[in-house]
Design an enzyme around this catalytic site. Structure first.
Site, PDB file in Angstrom:
ATOM      1  N   LEU A   1     -25.057  11.084 -37.489  1.00  0.00           N
ATOM      2  CA  LEU A   1     -25.852  11.441 -36.322  1.00  0.00           C
ATOM      3  C   LEU A   1     -27.336  11.162 -36.539  1.00  0.00           C
ATOM      4  O   LEU A   1     -27.796  11.059 -37.683  1.00  0.00           O
ATOM      5  CB  LEU A   1     -25.665  12.922 -36.004  1.00  0.00           C
ATOM      6  CG  LEU A   1     -24.281  13.368 -35.512  1.00  0.00           C
ATOM      7  CD1 LEU A   1     -24.204  14.890 -35.481  1.00  0.00           C
ATOM      8  CD2 LEU A   1     -23.977  12.783 -34.140  1.00  0.00           C
TER       9      LEU A   1
ATOM     10  N   ASP B   1       4.159   2.448   2.532  1.00  0.00           N
ATOM     11  CA  ASP B   1       4.631   1.319   3.335  1.00  0.00           C
ATOM     12  C   ASP B   1       6.154   1.231   3.367  1.00  0.00           C
ATOM     13  O   ASP B   1       6.709   0.389   4.067  1.00  0.00           O
ATOM     14  CB  ASP B   1       4.057   0.001   2.793  1.00  0.00           C
ATOM     15  CG  ASP B   1       2.620  -0.223   3.237  1.00  0.00           C
ATOM     16  OD1 ASP B   1       2.190   0.485   4.156  1.00  0.00           O
ATOM     17  OD2 ASP B   1       1.935  -1.079   2.655  1.00  0.00           O
TER      18      ASP B   1
ATOM     19  N   SER C   1       0.821  -1.202   0.000  1.00  0.00           N
ATOM     20  CA  SER C   1       0.000   0.000   0.000  1.00  0.00           C
ATOM     21  C   SER C   1       0.864   1.264   0.000  1.00  0.00           C
ATOM     22  O   SER C   1       2.095   1.201   0.072  1.00  0.00           O
ATOM     23  CB  SER C   1      -0.936   0.007   1.211  1.00  0.00           C
ATOM     24  OG  SER C   1      -1.946   0.976   1.061  1.00  0.00           O
TER      25      SER C   1
ATOM     26  N   SER D   1     -24.206   3.976 -35.522  1.00  0.00           N
ATOM     27  CA  SER D   1     -22.920   3.271 -35.346  1.00  0.00           C
ATOM     28  C   SER D   1     -21.816   4.257 -34.986  1.00  0.00           C
ATOM     29  O   SER D   1     -20.928   4.532 -35.796  1.00  0.00           O
ATOM     30  CB  SER D   1     -22.551   2.466 -36.591  1.00  0.00           C
ATOM     31  OG  SER D   1     -22.688   3.212 -37.778  1.00  0.00           O
TER      32      SER D   1
ATOM     33  N   LYS E   1       8.367   1.107   0.398  1.00  0.00           N
ATOM     34  CA  LYS E   1       8.967   0.277  -0.651  1.00  0.00           C
ATOM     35  C   LYS E   1      10.249   0.897  -1.217  1.00  0.00           C
ATOM     36  O   LYS E   1      11.278   0.237  -1.327  1.00  0.00           O
ATOM     37  CB  LYS E   1       7.946   0.061  -1.774  1.00  0.00           C
ATOM     38  CG  LYS E   1       6.697  -0.682  -1.317  1.00  0.00           C
ATOM     39  CD  LYS E   1       5.672  -0.820  -2.422  1.00  0.00           C
ATOM     40  CE  LYS E   1       5.004   0.499  -2.773  1.00  0.00           C
ATOM     41  NZ  LYS E   1       4.255   1.085  -1.642  1.00  0.00           N
TER      42      LYS E   1
END
Length: 632
Positions: free
Chosen positions: A472, A38, A35, A545, A40
């Site tokens: 459209l 922490d 998390s 589409s 790292k």
């Protein structure tokens, strides 16, 4: 003077011996994850510092940077060694994956520092994809968090079988063994629920250096290995990979001249010798290996992990993306799979949309169906869902546009792991694991018929076409399509008109207007149009589409030249003025959701075969122009 020469010779001999020893050390790739905050980056910085892998100028810069950012207590902020981005240093977080190399007397290491923030989970997956071991960090003050569970689950899912639980910042809880024991017990319960059978817990302090490279006097109650000791001793599975059947994805066809043709790649599993029988997939052609070529000369045998060029005894077809396998133990070939998908994009996954799927050196078009379920990383529950959002993990059916050679990810990372790429943006949007081929993919085959599509077309004395009108709502697609069909009918052409509204009364009445439903709407219409074209008809469609990828999907269903895209180009303002169905007014009032042009996008064609500007020509003129281009 002779003594100096002897000394120089001894130094050179020592250097050669060191280089020889260093070259044959095993390599461990590992990641640090967990998390936010922490520790790292601090842990990796400490490993680099204690392994004396920092040059003097780097150390001076590090000390200066540490003073500038206001490091408390210690003179050095070890996290700055790996937090290379300006934004990382400013915020004190990790964003990108940082790779660092270091070595000890026993082993070489490549470590990936991965981000802890949930929004950067995609980067953690990237770092884990090549790792042998994961160091899961936990802040001793906070215990097991959601991101701890997510990273642990992902690490296990991706195939990392060596897990270290590093309970960090033990100095901030007074090195209390009860805190350590409670966190280990909580993690063990979770680990067992996701299938992690074993892990190695270590109490550490990245800032103070406790139990990282040397044993700490602050934890007399801990009798396990220190972190570096465990990293040096963990057994790798390289030998196991070499004992598997031979597989090599082809990355490049090497043809420098007419006298040489070889197939280059890195051997994924197994071993191969000159004279071995091999099979090329998906074609299934067999041959023998005539040469194994490398930069250092020919080999009699090569094993997993080696990059080689293989030459065949026979002239058989083989290209990039195909897989060379042991002839008697080939991989499977299929086009439908159950897959675990990890979604890595801010926009939700669109079921039914075609994405590029890259598996090894091969790229194919693939569609992911609506997930069967999503996995809750906290409880491991299977939750019903319609799509996957950012960091979502789910299981779904995946269909490729052609058969591909593969192995389940549990057997081969190279032949079972894939990424998904958006066709429009070229962004990597997901990663995944092939679990198995669906039985229907193996049992359902195309039934050949005696009357071909060419025969159907010849009977009608016409070339089959799909005339795909897009634009459209209110652009005039249906009006123009109707006129085109009437004109073709007068010319004795065999046609059929598929209109968007009409199709939604029957075939697609179960679909709404979400992005996923729109994609499925077009997919179904495309399949119907393809079948009608096979019957020799000229198919005229009138659908909004809105997405290019779906129009391209339909184009890909048909032979070259049989898909004609007609862009009925009408500005939004003009379409709203017409508004013959009153839909724009409802959309503007918020009564109609997901309406194209208002709160749902329309992607205009890039290069349509025909463009109709309805502000400059009437529907009659537009129909005449289309007919003139279709039938010169």
């Amino acid at each position: 003077m002779n003594e100096i020469y002897k000394t120089d010779a001894l130094i050179a001999e020592d250097i050669d011996q060191y280089l020889e020893t260093h070259q044959h050390k095993t390599m461990l790739r590992f990641i640090t994850c967990g998390s936010v905050d922490d520790g790292k980056s601090t842990l990796i910085g400490r490993l680099l510092y204690d392994s004396k892998m920092i040059f003097e100028d780097q150390l001076a810069t590090l000390e200066a940077d540490s003073k500038r950012v206001g490091t408390q207590g210690e003179a050095i902020d070890f996290a700055l060694l790996v937090d290379g981005l300006a934004a990382e240093r400013e915020q004190g977080i990790t964003i990108d994956v940082a790779y660092r190399f270091f070595a000890t007397e026993k082993r070489k290491f490549i470590v990936a520092d991965t981000p802890g923030h949930e929004q950067y989970t995609r980067n953690m997956v990237t770092g884990a994809s090549t790792a042998d071991l994961a160091v899961i960090l936990v802040d001793a003050r906070k215990g097991i968090l959601t991101q701890t569970r997510r990273h642990s689950y992902l690490a296990h899912l991706i195939g990392i079988r060596h897990i270290v639980l590093a309970v960090n910042k033990m100095d901030l809880v007074g090195y209390d063994p009860a805190v350590f024991d409670r966190i280990v017990a909580d993690y063990r319960d979770f680990a067992q629920s996701i299938g992690i059978a074993d892990f190695t817990p270590v109490p550490i302090s990245g800032l103070a250096g406790d139990n990282i490279t040397t044993r700490s006097d602050n934890t007399p109650w801990y009798d396990g290995p220190v972190l570096l000791e465990h990293l040096e001793a963990v057994e790798l599975n390289q030998t196991a990979e070499q004992l598997k059947p031979f597989r090599m994805p082809v990355q490049w066809v090497n043809r420098p001249n007419l006298d040489f043709r070889g197939f280059a790649g890195t051997i994924a599993t197994g071993q191969v010798k000159v004279g071995d029988d091999v099979r090329v997939l998906p074609s299934g052609k067999t041959t023998k290996i005539s040469r194994i070529v490398t930069m250092d000369g020919d080999l009699d045998m090569a094993v997993a992990g080696q990059a080689v060029t293989l030459c065949f005894a026979d002239e058989i077809d083989c290209s990039r993306g195909q897989v060379i396998t042991a002839a008697k133990k080939p991989v499977e070939v299929a086009d439908q799979f159950e897959a675990t998908v990890i979604w890595m994009e801010d926009d939700d996954m669109v079921p039914g949309r075609a994405y590029w799927l890259k598996i090894g050196p091969q790229t194919v078009s693939a569609v992911v169906a609506q997930p069967k379920y999503q996995i809750n990383v906290n409880t491991m529950e299977h939750l019903a869902c319609k799509t996957l959002d950012l960091n979502g993990i789910g299981v779904a059916t995946l269909t490729t546009d052609r058969e591909i050679p593969f192995e389940p990810y549990t057997e081969s990372r190279d032949l079972g792991g894939f990424i998904l790429i958006d066709k429009m943006t070229n962004r990597t949007v997901g990663a995944g694991l092939l679990n198995f081929a669906l039985r229907r993919a193996q049992n359902i085959h195309w039934q050949a018929t005696d009357i071909s599509r060419e025969h159907h077309a010849a009977m009608k004395n016409q070339k089959p076409l799909v005339l795909w009108m897009t634009g459209l709502s209110g652009s005039g697609k249906s009006t123009i399509a109707n006129l085109v069909e009437k004109k073709l009918a007068r010319m004795n052409r065999h046609t059929f008109l598929l209109d968007g509204d009409n199709v939604r009364h029957g075939l697609n009445k179960d679909l709404g207007f979400t992005e996923a439903d729109r994609v499925e709407n077009i997919r179904r219409v495309g399949e119907v149009a393809r079948l009608m074209a096979d019957a020799g008809l000229i198919v005229i469609t009138a659908f909004i589409s809105p997405f290019r990828s779906e129009r391209d999907m339909v184009r890909g269903m048909l032979p070259a030249g049989e898909f004609v895209e007609v862009f009925v180009d009408t500005p939004l303002e003009e379409a709203e003025k017409r508004d013959v169905k009153g839909l724009y007014a409802k959309a503007r009032a918020g009564e109609l959701k997901n309406f194209t042009g208002i709160d749902s996008p329309y992607e205009a064609p890039d290069a349509p075969e025909i463009r109709i500007d309805t502000t400059r020509m009437s529907p009659e003129e537009a129909a005449d122009m289309i007919i003139a281009k279709l039938i010169p």
